[in-house]
Design an enzyme around this catalytic site. Structure first.
Site, PDB file in Angstrom:
ATOM      1  N   CYS A  45       0.839  -1.214   0.000  1.00 50.35           N
ATOM      2  CA  CYS A  45       0.000   0.000   0.000  1.00 50.35           C
ATOM      3  C   CYS A  45       0.866   1.254   0.000  1.00 50.35           C
ATOM      4  CB  CYS A  45      -0.900   0.023   1.236  1.00 50.35           C
ATOM      5  SG  CYS A  45      -1.870  -1.466   1.442  1.00 50.35           S
TER       6      CYS A  45
HETATM    7  C1  BEZ Z   1       0.360  -5.012   1.918  1.00 48.90           C
HETATM    8  O1  BEZ Z   1      -0.639  -4.301   1.916  1.00 48.90           O
HETATM    9  O2  BEZ Z   1       1.458  -4.564   1.835  1.00 48.90           O
HETATM   10  C2  BEZ Z   1       0.159  -6.488   2.040  1.00 48.90           C
HETATM   11  C3  BEZ Z   1      -1.053  -6.958   2.484  1.00 48.90           C
HETATM   12  C4  BEZ Z   1      -1.227  -8.337   2.596  1.00 48.90           C
HETATM   13  C5  BEZ Z   1      -0.233  -9.205   2.228  1.00 48.90           C
HETATM   14  C6  BEZ Z   1       0.977  -8.699   1.758  1.00 48.90           C
HETATM   15  C7  BEZ Z   1       1.170  -7.334   1.671  1.00 48.90           C
END
Ligand code: BEZ
Length: 210
Positions: A45
């Site tokens: 994100c």
């Molecule tokens: C992320 O948002 O970075 C993420 C979320 C779930 C699994 C792996 C990464």
């Protein structure tokens, strides 16, 4: 039932990092990109939001407003924004919805309980100036989306709306486009006075209109 292409994007009121908004009023006559991410302070994100901030001039050129969402609270969005600027080199320059009560994520079907009953998946909606949903995508939490592709779809949709052309496989800016099937040859002569290349009667190529 899940939201579908052509549906009116549901309106809502929400707290964001840029104040309280009423979604349709906030959109005004712009196009919109509404996208959810699973959680603040997560790595994928962080990269997505930084890249979207970098693309702001491209969104502006196309009359598009971007807005993010997660089920985190406003304070988390604000704290995390500093990390995004520090690590991605771009300060978040669009609002992020704090959807702690999951009102908006439920309205838009952004929580997929069999993936996670706590967090939103990576949903993205392109919304046109008539508030119609023109694209939906859903990515898994572990895969960052391709925001260059989001821009490419916006370019394609805007060409269709303005010039009655569609874009072929893997189309890129400047490449030939296709006259939409609903335009009959007699009308196509008026729209494309320089003619077209017909590979088949239903496959008519023209240079990309300006
Ligand atoms: C992320 O948002 O970075 C993420 C979320 C779930 C699994 C792996 C990464």
């Amino acid at each position: 039932m899940a939201l579908q292409l052509g549906d009116i994007a549901p309106d809502f009121e929400a707290e964001t990092t840029q104040g309280k908004i009423k979604f349709h009023d906030w959109l005004g006559s712009s196009w919109g990109v509404l996208f959810s991410h699973p959680k603040d302070y997560t790595p994928v994100c962080t990269t997505e939001l930084g890249y979207t901030a970098k693309l702001k001039p491209e969104f502006d050129k196309r009359g598009v407003k971007a807005i993010g969402l997660s089920v985190d609270a406003l304070g988390a969005h604000e704290g995390w924004s500093k990390d995004i600027e520090e690590t991605q080199g771009h300060a978040v320059n669009f609002p992020m919805i704090a959807d702690a009560d999951r009102k908006v994520s439920t309205l838009y079907g952004m929580i997929h309980p069999n993936a996670s009953d706590t967090f939103t998946v990576r949903s993205l909606f392109i919304i046109d100036p008539n508030k119609k949903i023109r694209l939906t995508i859903t990515y898994p939490a572990s895969t960052g989306r391709n925001f260059d592709e989001v821009l490419r779809v916006i370019d394609s949709l805007q060409l269709t709306d303005k010039h009655k052309v569609a874009t072929p496989v893997n189309w890129k800016q400047g490449e030939d486009v296709i006259i939409v099937p609903s335009v009959k040859d007699e009308d196509a002569h008026k729209l494309f006075p320089n003619g077209w290349k017909a590979l088949k009667p239903y496959l008519r190529l023209v240079p990309q209109p300006k």
